[in-house]
Structure formats: structure tokens, C-alpha cells
Design a protein around this motif. Structure first.
Motif, PDB file in Angstrom:
ATOM      1  N   GLU A 158       0.849  -1.192   0.000  1.00 15.87           N
ATOM      2  CA  GLU A 158       0.000   0.000   0.000  1.00 15.87           C
ATOM      3  C   GLU A 158       0.887   1.245   0.000  1.00 15.87           C
ATOM      4  O   GLU A 158       1.854   1.335   0.758  1.00 15.87           O
ATOM      5  CB  GLU A 158      -0.910   0.023   1.227  1.00 15.87           C
ATOM      6  CG  GLU A 158      -1.810   1.268   1.278  1.00 15.87           C
ATOM      7  CD  GLU A 158      -2.587   1.363   2.573  1.00 15.87           C
ATOM      8  OE1 GLU A 158      -3.374   2.331   2.711  1.00 15.87           O
ATOM      9  OE2 GLU A 158      -2.415   0.487   3.446  1.00 15.87           O
ATOM     10  N   VAL A 159       0.554   2.216  -0.852  1.00 11.22           N
ATOM     11  CA  VAL A 159       1.327   3.448  -0.952  1.00 11.22           C
ATOM     12  C   VAL A 159       0.419   4.643  -0.667  1.00 11.22           C
ATOM     13  O   VAL A 159      -0.680   4.735  -1.204  1.00 11.22           O
ATOM     14  CB  VAL A 159       1.962   3.609  -2.348  1.00 11.22           C
ATOM     15  CG1 VAL A 159       2.704   4.951  -2.455  1.00 11.22           C
ATOM     16  CG2 VAL A 159       2.918   2.465  -2.642  1.00 11.22           C
ATOM     17  N   VAL A 160       0.894   5.540   0.195  1.00 15.01           N
ATOM     18  CA  VAL A 160       0.207   6.793   0.491  1.00 15.01           C
ATOM     19  C   VAL A 160       1.185   7.926   0.199  1.00 15.01           C
ATOM     20  O   VAL A 160       2.320   7.896   0.671  1.00 15.01           O
ATOM     21  CB  VAL A 160      -0.263   6.859   1.961  1.00 15.01           C
ATOM     22  CG1 VAL A 160      -0.920   8.201   2.253  1.00 15.01           C
ATOM     23  CG2 VAL A 160      -1.218   5.712   2.266  1.00 15.01           C
ATOM     24  N   VAL A 161       0.750   8.924  -0.588  1.00 17.06           N
ATOM     25  CA  VAL A 161       1.620  10.041  -0.958  1.00 17.06           C
ATOM     26  C   VAL A 161       1.075  11.322  -0.337  1.00 17.06           C
ATOM     27  O   VAL A 161      -0.079  11.682  -0.556  1.00 17.06           O
ATOM     28  CB  VAL A 161       1.721  10.183  -2.495  1.00 17.06           C
ATOM     29  CG1 VAL A 161       2.641  11.346  -2.865  1.00 17.06           C
ATOM     30  CG2 VAL A 161       2.236   8.889  -3.121  1.00 17.06           C
ATOM     31  N   ARG A 162       1.931  11.999   0.439  1.00 16.59           N
ATOM     32  CA  ARG A 162       1.501  13.200   1.161  1.00 16.59           C
ATOM     33  C   ARG A 162       2.423  14.397   0.906  1.00 16.59           C
ATOM     34  O   ARG A 162       2.384  15.376   1.637  1.00 16.59           O
ATOM     35  CB  ARG A 162       1.460  12.918   2.666  1.00 16.59           C
ATOM     36  CG  ARG A 162       0.428  11.878   3.066  1.00 16.59           C
ATOM     37  CD  ARG A 162       0.535  11.562   4.540  1.00 16.59           C
ATOM     38  NE  ARG A 162      -0.472  10.583   4.957  1.00 16.59           N
ATOM     39  CZ  ARG A 162      -0.444   9.915   6.105  1.00 16.59           C
ATOM     40  NH1 ARG A 162       0.553  10.135   6.969  1.00 16.59           N
ATOM     41  NH2 ARG A 162      -1.384   9.043   6.405  1.00 16.59           N
ATOM     42  N   GLY A 163       3.267  14.336  -0.076  1.00 16.68           N
ATOM     43  CA  GLY A 163       4.235  15.400  -0.307  1.00 16.68           C
ATOM     44  C   GLY A 163       3.606  16.664  -0.895  1.00 16.68           C
ATOM     45  O   GLY A 163       2.507  16.658  -1.451  1.00 16.68           O
ATOM     46  N   ILE A 164       4.349  17.752  -0.777  1.00 18.64           N
ATOM     47  CA  ILE A 164       3.934  19.060  -1.288  1.00 18.64           C
ATOM     48  C   ILE A 164       4.896  19.476  -2.399  1.00 18.64           C
ATOM     49  O   ILE A 164       6.120  19.397  -2.232  1.00 18.64           O
ATOM     50  CB  ILE A 164       3.943  20.117  -0.166  1.00 18.64           C
ATOM     51  CG1 ILE A 164       2.949  19.716   0.930  1.00 18.64           C
ATOM     52  CG2 ILE A 164       3.618  21.493  -0.716  1.00 18.64           C
ATOM     53  CD1 ILE A 164       3.036  20.598   2.160  1.00 18.64           C
ATOM     54  N   GLY A 165       4.347  19.953  -3.512  1.00 18.94           N
ATOM     55  CA  GLY A 165       5.177  20.391  -4.618  1.00 18.94           C
ATOM     56  C   GLY A 165       4.926  21.845  -4.971  1.00 18.94           C
ATOM     57  O   GLY A 165       3.776  22.285  -5.046  1.00 18.94           O
ATOM     58  N   ILE A 166       5.999  22.609  -5.182  1.00 16.39           N
ATOM     59  CA  ILE A 166       5.923  23.992  -5.656  1.00 16.39           C
ATOM     60  C   ILE A 166       6.778  24.065  -6.917  1.00 16.39           C
ATOM     61  O   ILE A 166       8.003  23.886  -6.864  1.00 16.39           O
ATOM     62  CB  ILE A 166       6.443  24.995  -4.590  1.00 16.39           C
ATOM     63  CG1 ILE A 166       5.573  24.919  -3.331  1.00 16.39           C
ATOM     64  CG2 ILE A 166       6.447  26.413  -5.153  1.00 16.39           C
ATOM     65  CD1 ILE A 166       6.042  25.812  -2.205  1.00 16.39           C
ATOM     66  N   MET A 167       6.104  24.306  -8.046  1.00 13.56           N
ATOM     67  CA  MET A 167       6.772  24.212  -9.345  1.00 13.56           C
ATOM     68  C   MET A 167       7.468  22.855  -9.470  1.00 13.56           C
ATOM     69  O   MET A 167       8.541  22.727 -10.072  1.00 13.56           O
ATOM     70  CB  MET A 167       7.764  25.376  -9.539  1.00 13.56           C
ATOM     71  CG  MET A 167       7.056  26.715  -9.720  1.00 13.56           C
ATOM     72  SD  MET A 167       8.182  28.082 -10.065  1.00 13.56           S
ATOM     73  CE  MET A 167       8.942  28.300  -8.460  1.00 13.56           C
ATOM     74  N   GLY A 168       6.870  21.895  -8.856  1.00 13.83           N
ATOM     75  CA  GLY A 168       7.345  20.521  -8.881  1.00 13.83           C
ATOM     76  C   GLY A 168       6.196  19.642  -8.420  1.00 13.83           C
ATOM     77  O   GLY A 168       5.061  20.112  -8.281  1.00 13.83           O
ATOM     78  N   GLY A 169       6.427  18.395  -8.174  1.00 12.74           N
ATOM     79  CA  GLY A 169       5.306  17.570  -7.759  1.00 12.74           C
ATOM     80  C   GLY A 169       5.673  16.184  -7.285  1.00 12.74           C
ATOM     81  O   GLY A 169       6.811  15.732  -7.418  1.00 12.74           O
ATOM     82  N   PHE A 170       4.654  15.512  -6.724  1.00 14.19           N
ATOM     83  CA  PHE A 170       4.740  14.137  -6.264  1.00 14.19           C
ATOM     84  C   PHE A 170       3.814  13.276  -7.111  1.00 14.19           C
ATOM     85  O   PHE A 170       2.704  13.705  -7.451  1.00 14.19           O
ATOM     86  CB  PHE A 170       4.337  14.036  -4.793  1.00 14.19           C
ATOM     87  CG  PHE A 170       5.413  14.446  -3.827  1.00 14.19           C
ATOM     88  CD1 PHE A 170       6.057  13.504  -3.044  1.00 14.19           C
ATOM     89  CD2 PHE A 170       5.783  15.778  -3.705  1.00 14.19           C
ATOM     90  CE1 PHE A 170       7.051  13.881  -2.156  1.00 14.19           C
ATOM     91  CE2 PHE A 170       6.770  16.162  -2.820  1.00 14.19           C
ATOM     92  CZ  PHE A 170       7.419  15.215  -2.039  1.00 14.19           C
ATOM     93  N   ASP A 171       4.261  12.097  -7.422  1.00 16.24           N
ATOM     94  CA  ASP A 171       3.494  11.163  -8.242  1.00 16.24           C
ATOM     95  C   ASP A 171       2.481  10.430  -7.361  1.00 16.24           C
ATOM     96  O   ASP A 171       2.855   9.731  -6.426  1.00 16.24           O
ATOM     97  CB  ASP A 171       4.461  10.167  -8.889  1.00 16.24           C
ATOM     98  CG  ASP A 171       3.802   9.307  -9.950  1.00 16.24           C
ATOM     99  OD1 ASP A 171       2.560   9.257  -9.995  1.00 16.24           O
ATOM    100  OD2 ASP A 171       4.534   8.670 -10.725  1.00 16.24           O
ATOM    101  N   HIS A 172       1.193  10.581  -7.682  1.00 16.16           N
ATOM    102  CA  HIS A 172       0.121   9.953  -6.891  1.00 16.16           C
ATOM    103  C   HIS A 172      -0.497   8.742  -7.600  1.00 16.16           C
ATOM    104  O   HIS A 172      -1.482   8.185  -7.106  1.00 16.16           O
ATOM    105  CB  HIS A 172      -0.987  10.969  -6.615  1.00 16.16           C
ATOM    106  CG  HIS A 172      -0.597  12.045  -5.646  1.00 16.16           C
ATOM    107  ND1 HIS A 172      -0.941  12.016  -4.312  1.00 16.16           N
ATOM    108  CD2 HIS A 172       0.132  13.177  -5.823  1.00 16.16           C
ATOM    109  CE1 HIS A 172      -0.462  13.090  -3.710  1.00 16.16           C
ATOM    110  NE2 HIS A 172       0.200  13.819  -4.605  1.00 16.16           N
TER     111      HIS A 172
END
Length: 233
Positions: A158-172
Motif C-alpha cells: 500500500e502506498v500513500v503520498v503526502r508530499g507538497i510540490g511547488i513548481m514541482g510535484g509528487f506522483d500519486h
């Protein structure tokens, strides 16, 4: 009685046990691909223990002497996730840092309860496909500034993504996939600025090889069935 064992008929499970050992041997570099394919074909064609036993007699078993077909039919490990959640371990590595460079964590390593990674004009790879886990839930904290971090997980986690991106991003994209019973939970968090954190599911090389071999075995079995039908005509 022992002299008669080689003439006993082998089951599909016996053939698969030998095939599994041959896969391990080629992954360990003990067999080249030509030897592997020759022995694998012989394993799936074998009808008796006497035909199976020579295929692995010169291969050492993990943690023990030469591996042969187990005539006693002892129980085999179920490969459950519980075997890979070691509990209480601090982890092989706590940090991964890439500044104008790169880092990798892969293979059989122990993931701590919280792993930190930092990439600045660089990149990192955190591969969990063969990893052990210090706890049932681990946190992968990623900071990517004009760089990137890629987290690779095996199927079933199981994967949970909680990151924050500014002019960038996290793969959900890998969120929401049902977990296998007892599998660990991986939380990917952190911050990306002009960078990115990727999450992908991939089979290990050995598992990809196993899938190819299963398809190959099915083709061989269909070919053998057609031959049997022609012989019966």
C-alpha cells in the motif's frame, strides 16, 4: 525403498520446485542462460524423480548443501510479507543524499521506520522491491530541489503520498491500489521545488523472468499435448 524413489512419478509441484531452484541459480550467476534453458526444459518434461534429481544436484542450496528434489515433501515457506517485516530494526541506512550527484538504495536492505532523502541538482533511487521493513508502516521523506527522487515499490504494498510540490510535484498514480494481506504500508512525504518525486510499481528481475518462464512452460505444455494427441491418432 530408497532405490525405488527415482522411479516414482513426479508432480507439477516437484517440477516447479526444481524450476524455482534453477531460477535462483541463474540469478546468482551459477548457470548461464543456455544451461538454464536446457535444464528448465528438462525439468518441465520430467516424469520421474530420477529425471529431476540430476538437474539440481550440483547447485548449492541457500544456506545449505546441494539442492535436490525433497522426497519427504516438507512444507515450504509461504513467502508471506511477515517474513520481511523484521520489527525493531533501525534499518540499514537512514539517509540518502545527492548534491550534484546521485544515490541508490536497492537490493536486500532494511528500511527504517523513517528514511530521509535529499536531492539538489541530483537524483536518487529508493528501491523497496527486495527490501525488509523495520515496521509495518515506514515513511520515506523526500526533499527534491531542482532534482528528483524515485521510489520503486513491489506489487502488493500500500502506498500513500503526502508530499507538497511547488513548481514541482509528487506522483500519486500508485495510491489506492489494494494491499496484499500483511503487506507493509509506505508513506511518501516531503517537499519538491522545481523537482519531482516519482513512485512506481515494478517486478524484480527474477519475477519478470518467472513470468516469462511460466509463459514458456505453457507453450511447451501445449506443444507436448499436441504431440500426445498426434501419437494417439
Amino acid at each position: 525403498m530408497t532405490e525405488e524413489l527415482p522411479e516414482l512419478r513426479a508432480s507439477d509441484a516437484d517440477r516447479e520446485q526444481v524450476a524455482e531452484r534453477l531460477r535462483d541459480a541463474v540469478a546468482e550467476g551459477r548457470l548461464d542462460m543456455a544451461e538454464f534453458e536446457e535444464r528448465l526444459d528438462a525439468a518441465y518434461r520430467a516424469r520421474t524423480y530420477g529425471e529431476l534429481t540430476p538437474l539440481t544436484v550440483d547447485l548449492p542450496a541457500p544456506g545449505g548443501p546441494a539442492a535436490t528434489v525433497d522426497m519427504a515433501k516438507r512444507a515450504r515457506g509461504d513467502g508471506s510479507w511477515g517474513e520481511r517485516i523484521v520489527g525493531g530494526a533501525e534499518g540499514t541506512s537512514q539517509w540518502g543524499v545527492a548534491v550534484l550527484s546521485g544515490f541508490q538504495r536497492k537490493g536486500r536492505w532494511t528500511v527504517p521506520r523513517r528514511f530521509h532523502s535529499f536531492a539538489f541538482w541530483g537524483g536518487g533511487e529508493i528501491d523497496l522491491r527486495e527490501a525488509y521493513f523495520a515496521d509495518r508502516e515506514v515513511v520515506i521523506n523526500c526533499v527534491a530541489i531542482m532534482g528528483g527522487v524515485n521510489v520503486v515499490v513491489p506489487p502488493g504494498i500500500e502506498v500513500v503520498v503526502r508530499g507538497i510540490g511547488i513548481m514541482g510535484g509528487f506522483d500519486h498514480r500508485e495510491e489506492g491500489t489494494p494491499a496484499q494481506p500483511g503487506a507493509p504500508r509506505v508513506v511518501v512525504t516531503g517537499f519538491a521545488f522545481w523537482g519531482g518525486v516519482g513512485v512506481e510499481r515494478k517486478l524484480t528481475k527474477a519475477e519478470r523472468q518467472r513470468v516469462r518462464e511460466e509463459r514458456r512452460r505453457e507453450r511447451l505444455e501445449r506443444r507436448e499435448n499436441r504431440k500426445e494427441l498426434r501419437r494417439g491418432e
